[in-house]
Scaffold this active site. Structure first.
Site, PDB file in Angstrom:
ATOM      1  N   GLU A 136       0.848  -1.195   0.000  1.00 30.97           N
ATOM      2  CA  GLU A 136       0.000   0.000   0.000  1.00 30.97           C
ATOM      3  C   GLU A 136       0.881   1.243   0.000  1.00 30.97           C
ATOM      4  OE1 GLU A 136      -3.575   0.073   2.471  1.00 30.97           O
ATOM      5  OE2 GLU A 136      -2.867   1.965   3.317  1.00 30.97           O
TER       6      GLU A 136
ATOM      7  N   HIS B 287      -8.298   3.152  -3.552  1.00 35.76           N
ATOM      8  CA  HIS B 287      -9.160   3.262  -2.368  1.00 35.76           C
ATOM      9  C   HIS B 287     -10.235   4.322  -2.641  1.00 35.76           C
ATOM     10  CE1 HIS B 287      -6.035   1.595   0.725  1.00 35.76           C
ATOM     11  NE2 HIS B 287      -5.820   1.089  -0.482  1.00 35.76           N
TER      12      HIS B 287
ATOM     13  N   ARG C 189     -15.891   3.499   4.156  1.00 36.52           N
ATOM     14  CA  ARG C 189     -16.712   4.602   4.635  1.00 36.52           C
ATOM     15  C   ARG C 189     -15.843   5.853   4.761  1.00 36.52           C
ATOM     16  NH1 ARG C 189     -18.181   5.231  10.810  1.00 36.52           N
ATOM     17  NH2 ARG C 189     -16.012   5.854  10.682  1.00 36.52           N
TER      18      ARG C 189
HETATM   19  P1  FAD Z   1     -17.712   0.574   7.679  1.00 30.42           P
HETATM   20  O1  FAD Z   1     -17.575  -0.812   7.181  1.00 30.42           O
HETATM   21  O2  FAD Z   1     -18.830   1.400   7.133  1.00 30.42           O
HETATM   22  O3  FAD Z   1     -17.854   0.489   9.281  1.00 30.42           O
HETATM   23  C1  FAD Z   1     -17.750   1.666  10.077  1.00 30.42           C
HETATM   24  C2  FAD Z   1     -18.398   1.417  11.429  1.00 30.42           C
HETATM   25  O4  FAD Z   1     -19.810   1.299  11.272  1.00 30.42           O
HETATM   26  C3  FAD Z   1     -17.956   0.120  12.121  1.00 30.42           C
HETATM   27  O5  FAD Z   1     -17.937   0.357  13.501  1.00 30.42           O
HETATM   28  C4  FAD Z   1     -19.047  -0.879  11.746  1.00 30.42           C
HETATM   29  O6  FAD Z   1     -19.164  -1.911  12.717  1.00 30.42           O
HETATM   30  C5  FAD Z   1     -20.265   0.026  11.722  1.00 30.42           C
HETATM   31  N1  FAD Z   1     -21.261  -0.411  10.722  1.00 30.42           N
HETATM   32  C6  FAD Z   1     -21.025  -0.847   9.452  1.00 30.42           C
HETATM   33  N2  FAD Z   1     -22.184  -1.130   8.828  1.00 30.42           N
HETATM   34  C7  FAD Z   1     -23.184  -0.861   9.698  1.00 30.42           C
HETATM   35  C8  FAD Z   1     -24.601  -0.948   9.658  1.00 30.42           C
HETATM   36  N3  FAD Z   1     -25.233  -1.355   8.538  1.00 30.42           N
HETATM   37  N4  FAD Z   1     -25.316  -0.586  10.753  1.00 30.42           N
HETATM   38  C9  FAD Z   1     -24.674  -0.152  11.887  1.00 30.42           C
HETATM   39  N5  FAD Z   1     -23.336  -0.065  11.992  1.00 30.42           N
HETATM   40  C10 FAD Z   1     -22.595  -0.407  10.925  1.00 30.42           C
HETATM   41  N6  FAD Z   1      -9.516   5.769   5.164  1.00 30.42           N
HETATM   42  C11 FAD Z   1      -9.395   6.747   4.235  1.00 30.42           C
HETATM   43  O7  FAD Z   1      -9.930   7.857   4.437  1.00 30.42           O
HETATM   44  N7  FAD Z   1      -8.691   6.548   3.070  1.00 30.42           N
HETATM   45  C12 FAD Z   1      -8.106   5.347   2.782  1.00 30.42           C
HETATM   46  O8  FAD Z   1      -7.477   5.207   1.726  1.00 30.42           O
HETATM   47  C13 FAD Z   1      -8.203   4.290   3.737  1.00 30.42           C
HETATM   48  N8  FAD Z   1      -7.669   3.069   3.503  1.00 30.42           N
HETATM   49  C14 FAD Z   1      -7.854   2.046   4.396  1.00 30.42           C
HETATM   50  C15 FAD Z   1      -7.354   0.764   4.100  1.00 30.42           C
HETATM   51  C16 FAD Z   1      -7.549  -0.297   4.982  1.00 30.42           C
HETATM   52  C17 FAD Z   1      -7.021  -1.672   4.614  1.00 30.42           C
HETATM   53  C18 FAD Z   1      -8.240  -0.086   6.222  1.00 30.42           C
HETATM   54  C19 FAD Z   1      -8.429  -1.219   7.193  1.00 30.42           C
HETATM   55  C20 FAD Z   1      -8.730   1.183   6.524  1.00 30.42           C
HETATM   56  C21 FAD Z   1      -8.560   2.255   5.637  1.00 30.42           C
HETATM   57  N9  FAD Z   1      -9.067   3.534   5.886  1.00 30.42           N
HETATM   58  C22 FAD Z   1      -8.938   4.545   4.952  1.00 30.42           C
HETATM   59  C23 FAD Z   1      -9.707   3.830   7.176  1.00 30.42           C
HETATM   60  C24 FAD Z   1     -11.240   3.619   7.163  1.00 30.42           C
HETATM   61  O9  FAD Z   1     -11.842   4.590   6.324  1.00 30.42           O
HETATM   62  C25 FAD Z   1     -11.719   3.753   8.607  1.00 30.42           C
HETATM   63  O10 FAD Z   1     -11.264   2.678   9.380  1.00 30.42           O
HETATM   64  C26 FAD Z   1     -13.209   4.015   8.806  1.00 30.42           C
HETATM   65  O11 FAD Z   1     -13.399   4.443  10.161  1.00 30.42           O
HETATM   66  C27 FAD Z   1     -14.097   2.799   8.599  1.00 30.42           C
HETATM   67  O12 FAD Z   1     -14.214   2.488   7.273  1.00 30.42           O
HETATM   68  P2  FAD Z   1     -14.967   1.128   6.822  1.00 30.42           P
HETATM   69  O13 FAD Z   1     -15.123   1.155   5.375  1.00 30.42           O
HETATM   70  O14 FAD Z   1     -14.353  -0.058   7.458  1.00 30.42           O
HETATM   71  O15 FAD Z   1     -16.395   1.418   7.536  1.00 30.42           O
END
Ligand code: FAD
Length: 285
Positions: free
Chosen positions: A16, A76, A106
């Protein structure tokens, strides 16, 4: 190429990189790419700097990964600050640039910046993107639970929603104790999460970097890891080499236990990526 099929062939090993904060200094990331593409990763993913660089720069770098460095790329795409129209524009740009793999996220809340209403969770954006393009979709997962989630059970329930919404594979948040990953994986599999899961590994480069990262994501620091950081806090080269050795140990154990893949957070440090890749080369063929 869509990267999904790689998982049936090998232990996938990817890198990455992150774009610089402004388009003007974009050249610095090409220096990193020039060096790390020679290590023949299965793909290189390009983060999306929510704090400024935006999707256009991510798309530009992800295109260069393919066209200039002949390596498969992943862009991403954090969605909470984007409207449906903006996501459509971005994915159309991805298509034009030949990008076939997207890590749909998200994103993290930026203090004082209200999110747009279109995508509350990654699982809202995934079906929307799938309906508008033929992409391999990746989602994020959290071996120690996402820091906003009530508990692990709720987090895994939401992860299952993400997979049901169309995530084809998952990449994990960084962790420093493999036991968290194994426990998480067992629980996720029991909950019906059956897509490949890559383990996210971040080598320590310096104490400050780890303190900042763990503050952001809440990863637990095992005692032996803390001792290592304290011991070498004032010896940058020793810290770097100890960090490389720690990451290699984590990866060796993960591969021995049959992990689907390793995703290395390179922190745009080619030397570190090179040392780690060389050390695990024979394990991941
Ligand atoms: P989600 O999957 O939407 O989850 C977020 C929260 O909401 C969690 O607590 C989950 O349990 C809860 N949730 C999910 N769905 C529901 C539902 N239907 N009802 C109720 N609660 C729910 N960030 C950036 O800005 N740019 C990047 O390039 C970036 N790259 C990343 C790469 C990796 C490999 C990882 C692990 C993270 C990265 N992040 C990045 C960080 C990421 O954006 C954050 O961790 C963010 O807080 C959560 O994103 P997510 O897509 O996992 O969220």
């Amino acid at each position: 190429m869509k990267i999904g099929r790689l998982f049936s062939e090998k232990t996938v090993f990817s890198f990455e990189v992150f774009p610089p904060k402004s388009t003007a200094s974009a050249d610095s990331v090409y220096h990193t790419l020039e060096a790390i593409h020679r290590l023949t990763p299965d793909f290189i993913s390009v983060t999306y700097g929510a704090g400024g660089s935006g999707g256009a720069l991510t798309a530009q770098i992800a295109e260069a990964v393919k066209s200039r460095y002949h390596t498969e790329s992943v862009a991403h795409l954090p969605c909470m600050y984007l409207s449906k129209d903006e996501v459509l524009q971005l994915i159309s740009e991805f298509k034009q640039k030949g990008i076939e793999n997207i890590l749909v996220l998200r994103g993290d809340a930026v203090p004082g910046m209200p999110p747009k209403d279109d995508f509350r969770y990654a699982s809202d954006a995934i079906p929307f993107i799938k309906a508008h393009g033929d992409f391999h979709i990746i989602g994020a997962c959290y071996p120690e639970g996402h820091r906003e989630s009530e508990n692990m059970v709720a987090d895994i329930r939401n992860l299952k929603r993400k997979v049901d919404a169309g995530a084809d594979h998952l990449i994990s948040q960084l962790f420093f104790d493999n036991r968290y990953f194994y426990t998480f994986l067992e629980r996720a599999r029991k909950a019906g999460v059956n897509v490949p899961v890559q383990a996210g590994i971040m080598p320590v480069i310096n104490k400050k970097q780890i303190e900042r990262m763990t503050e952001l994501c809440g990863a637990t620091l095992p005692k032996k890891f803390v001792k290592m950081m304290e011991r070498f806090a004032h010896q940058p080269e020793a810290m770097r080499d100890a960090g490389i050795a720690y990451a290699v140990n984590q990866i060796t154990d993960l591969v021995a236990q049959g992990v689907d893949g390793i995703h290395l957070y390179t922190m745009n440090q080619p030397y570190v990526a090179q040392k780690i890749k060389e050390a695990v080369q024979t394990l991941i063929i």
